[in-house]
Design a protein around this motif. Structure first.
Motif, PDB file in Angstrom:
ATOM      1  N   SER A   1      40.075  36.350  50.213  1.00  0.00           N
ATOM      2  CA  SER A   1      39.639  35.065  49.647  1.00  0.00           C
ATOM      3  C   SER A   1      38.838  35.238  48.365  1.00  0.00           C
ATOM      4  O   SER A   1      38.650  34.268  47.625  1.00  0.00           O
ATOM      5  CB  SER A   1      38.800  34.299  50.675  1.00  0.00           C
ATOM      6  OG  SER A   1      37.533  34.917  50.860  1.00  0.00           O
ATOM      7  N   VAL A   2      38.357  36.471  48.089  1.00  0.00           N
ATOM      8  CA  VAL A   2      37.514  36.672  46.906  1.00  0.00           C
ATOM      9  C   VAL A   2      38.179  37.574  45.867  1.00  0.00           C
ATOM     10  O   VAL A   2      37.530  37.997  44.911  1.00  0.00           O
ATOM     11  CB  VAL A   2      36.136  37.256  47.309  1.00  0.00           C
ATOM     12  CG1 VAL A   2      35.379  36.265  48.163  1.00  0.00           C
ATOM     13  CG2 VAL A   2      36.273  38.589  48.022  1.00  0.00           C
TER      14      VAL A   2
ATOM     15  N   GLN B   1      46.700  34.327  51.676  1.00  0.00           N
ATOM     16  CA  GLN B   1      45.387  34.104  51.078  1.00  0.00           C
ATOM     17  C   GLN B   1      45.260  34.828  49.738  1.00  0.00           C
ATOM     18  O   GLN B   1      44.766  34.266  48.757  1.00  0.00           O
ATOM     19  CB  GLN B   1      44.303  34.596  52.042  1.00  0.00           C
ATOM     20  CG  GLN B   1      42.883  34.373  51.577  1.00  0.00           C
ATOM     21  CD  GLN B   1      42.525  32.902  51.476  1.00  0.00           C
ATOM     22  OE1 GLN B   1      42.301  32.378  50.372  1.00  0.00           O
ATOM     23  NE2 GLN B   1      42.481  32.214  52.614  1.00  0.00           N
ATOM     24  N   ALA B   2      45.724  36.072  49.680  1.00  0.00           N
ATOM     25  CA  ALA B   2      45.642  36.843  48.444  1.00  0.00           C
ATOM     26  C   ALA B   2      46.530  36.245  47.358  1.00  0.00           C
ATOM     27  O   ALA B   2      46.142  36.177  46.186  1.00  0.00           O
ATOM     28  CB  ALA B   2      46.027  38.293  48.713  1.00  0.00           C
TER      29      ALA B   2
ATOM     30  N   GLN C   1      45.084  33.414  45.542  1.00  0.00           N
ATOM     31  CA  GLN C   1      44.061  33.780  44.554  1.00  0.00           C
ATOM     32  C   GLN C   1      44.672  34.518  43.357  1.00  0.00           C
ATOM     33  O   GLN C   1      43.945  35.072  42.529  1.00  0.00           O
ATOM     34  CB  GLN C   1      42.990  34.679  45.213  1.00  0.00           C
ATOM     35  CG  GLN C   1      42.413  34.143  46.508  1.00  0.00           C
ATOM     36  CD  GLN C   1      41.898  32.727  46.392  1.00  0.00           C
ATOM     37  OE1 GLN C   1      41.297  32.369  45.391  1.00  0.00           O
ATOM     38  NE2 GLN C   1      42.153  31.921  47.424  1.00  0.00           N
ATOM     39  N   ASP C   2      45.989  34.519  43.279  1.00  0.00           N
ATOM     40  CA  ASP C   2      46.731  35.141  42.169  1.00  0.00           C
ATOM     41  C   ASP C   2      46.603  36.652  42.113  1.00  0.00           C
ATOM     42  O   ASP C   2      46.812  37.268  41.053  1.00  0.00           O
ATOM     43  CB  ASP C   2      46.312  34.542  40.811  1.00  0.00           C
ATOM     44  CG  ASP C   2      46.683  33.074  40.680  1.00  0.00           C
ATOM     45  OD1 ASP C   2      47.758  32.701  41.186  1.00  0.00           O
ATOM     46  OD2 ASP C   2      45.902  32.317  40.089  1.00  0.00           O
TER      47      ASP C   2
ATOM     48  N   CYS D   1      48.725  40.782  37.628  1.00  0.00           N
ATOM     49  CA  CYS D   1      49.603  39.967  38.480  1.00  0.00           C
ATOM     50  C   CYS D   1      50.981  39.869  37.857  1.00  0.00           C
ATOM     51  O   CYS D   1      51.135  39.571  36.683  1.00  0.00           O
ATOM     52  CB  CYS D   1      49.010  38.568  38.661  1.00  0.00           C
ATOM     53  SG  CYS D   1      49.939  37.566  39.823  1.00  0.00           S
TER      54      CYS D   1
ATOM     55  N   GLY E   1      41.133  38.284  42.849  1.00  0.00           N
ATOM     56  CA  GLY E   1      41.606  37.476  41.728  1.00  0.00           C
ATOM     57  C   GLY E   1      42.809  38.117  41.063  1.00  0.00           C
ATOM     58  O   GLY E   1      43.401  39.075  41.590  1.00  0.00           O
ATOM     59  N   SER E   2      43.164  37.621  39.900  1.00  0.00           N
ATOM     60  CA  SER E   2      44.377  38.069  39.218  1.00  0.00           C
ATOM     61  C   SER E   2      44.294  39.513  38.742  1.00  0.00           C
ATOM     62  O   SER E   2      45.321  40.116  38.418  1.00  0.00           O
ATOM     63  CB  SER E   2      44.665  37.152  38.024  1.00  0.00           C
ATOM     64  OG  SER E   2      43.583  37.190  37.101  1.00  0.00           O
TER      65      SER E   2
END
Length: 298
Positions: A188-189, A214-215, A218-219, A3, A191-192
Motif C-alpha cells: 500500500s505504500v 494493491q501494488a 500504486q503503480d 513502471c 509507488g511507481s
C-alpha cells in the motif's frame, strides 16, 4: 521511473511448449489433459501437424485445442506450434521423463536417483521456459528501483527471502513481507519507482493476488515468478519469470520441484543484477564475505 506497461497477454514466446505441458498437465481439465498426452506421445507429429489433426488424435474439438494453447499462455495455437517446432529442432523435448514418482518401498539409492533426476529435468525445463528478455527487463527494473518488495507464501516465501537476502548484500534496498497483513501494508505504500516481486508457482494464491492488486494500484512494477503463464498472478504482473515444477507424488509434493525452479530463476536474476551494478556490488560482496570470515574455521 521503472513502471512498465503490461502487454495485453502473457506470451511465453521463448518457452519450450513440451516443458510447459509436462509440468502443467496434471492440473488441466480432462479434455485438455488428453491433448497434452497426445502431444507428448508424439512431439514430431504434433509440431508438424495441424490443430485439427491434434484435436482428432485427442478426441476433442478444435476449439478445445485453441483453449489449450491459451491455457499455456500462448495467444494462439499457431504460437504454440512455433514453440513446439523450435523445441523439436533443438531436441530439448527428448530428455527423459521426470522421475519424481518415489514409492514407499524404494531403497535409498533409488530415492537418490529419482530425486536428482527430477531436479535435473526441472532445471532443463526451467531453462527452456524462462524468457531471457523478461529476466533482463526485470533486472533493469531492480537496478533502478527505489525499493524492492518481495512476498510469497509457504515454500515460495522461502524463495522470496532468498532473493531478499541476496539483494541486500549488493546494496539494493529490499523488504520481505512475513505475513499477508505485512505484505498488504508494504504494497500500500509503494509507488511507481518501486518493484514488487511475488512468488507463487500456481499463480492462484489468494494472499499473493491481493498484494499484486494493491501494488498495481500504486503503480509499482509487479513481477511474478510463477509456473503458469496464464494464471491470475501472471495476468496482473508487468513481467513474468516462468518456471516449472517436477512431477508430484505422495512422498514428494510438486512444491519441492517448483522451489528448485524458482531458486534457479532467483539465482539467475541476482547474477544479472550484480553484473549490471558491478562497480558497487563487487566491493560490497567482498566486504560481506570478510565480515563473516571469522565465523568459519580454516
Amino acid at each position: 521511473m521503472v513502471c512498465m506497461a503490461p502487454s495485453p497477454t502473457t506470451r511465453p514466446d521463448r518457452a519450450d511448449a513440451f516443458a510447459l505441458v509436462r509440468t502443467q498437465s496434471v492440473t488441466m481439465p480432462t479434455s485438455m489433459r488428453a491433448i497434452a498426452d497426445r502431444m507428448l506421445d508424439d512431439p514430431h507429429a504434433t509440431a508438424n501437424g495441424s490443430a485439427a489433426e491434434l484435436a482428432a488424435r485427442a478426441a476433442v474439438s478444435a476449439a478445445t485445442v485453441s483453449r489449450f494453447a491459451r491455457h499455456l499462455g500462448f495467444a494462439s495455437y499457431a504460437e504454440l506450434q512455433r514453440s513446439m517446432t523450435r523445441a523439436v529442432e533443438r531436441g530439448i523435448h527428448e530428455h527423459a521423463e521426470i522421475h519424481a514418482g518415489v514409492h514407499v518401498d524404494d531403497d535409498v539409492a533409488t530415492v537418490i536417483a529419482k530425486v536428482t533426476e527430477d531436479v535435473r529435468a526441472v532445471m532443463t525445463d526451467t531453462r527452456a521456459a524462462l524468457d531471457p528478455a523478461a529476466l533482463a527487463s526485470t533486472a533493469d527494473a531492480i537496478e533502478h528501483a527505489r525499493r524492492v518488495v518481495l512476498y510469497g507464501v509457504g515454500a515460495s516465501g522461502l524463495v522470496a527471502r532468498d532473493l531478499h537476502l541476496k539483494l541486500e548484500r549488493i546494496g539494493i534496498a529490499s523488504s520481505i513481507a512475513d505475513d499477508p497483513h505485512n505484505a498488504l501494508t508494504l504494497a500500500s505504500v509503494v509507488g511507481s519507482e518501486d518493484v514488487v516481486i511475488l512468488v507463487s508457482h500456481s499463480g492462484t494464491t489468494t494472499e499473493v493476488l491481493e498484494v499484486a492488486r494493491q501494488a498495481a494500484a500504486q503503480d509499482a512494477t509487479v513481477v511474478a515468478i510463477t509456473g503458469h503463464a496464464n494464471a491470475p498472478l501472471a495476468k496482473q504482473a508487468v513481467r513474468v519469470l516462468l518456471g516449472v515444477a517436477g512431477a508430484e507424488s505422495d512422498l514428494r509434493p510438486a512444491a519441492m520441484g517448483s522451489r528448485m525452479s524458482q531458486l534457479a530463476i532467483v539465482d539467475a536474476l541476482f547474477v544479472v543484477v550484480a553484473q549490471r551494478t558491478d562497480a558497487r556490488s563487487r566491493p560490497l560482496l567482498a566486504r560481506s564475505r570478510d565480515a563473516v570470515r571469522t565465523h568459519h574455521r580454516n
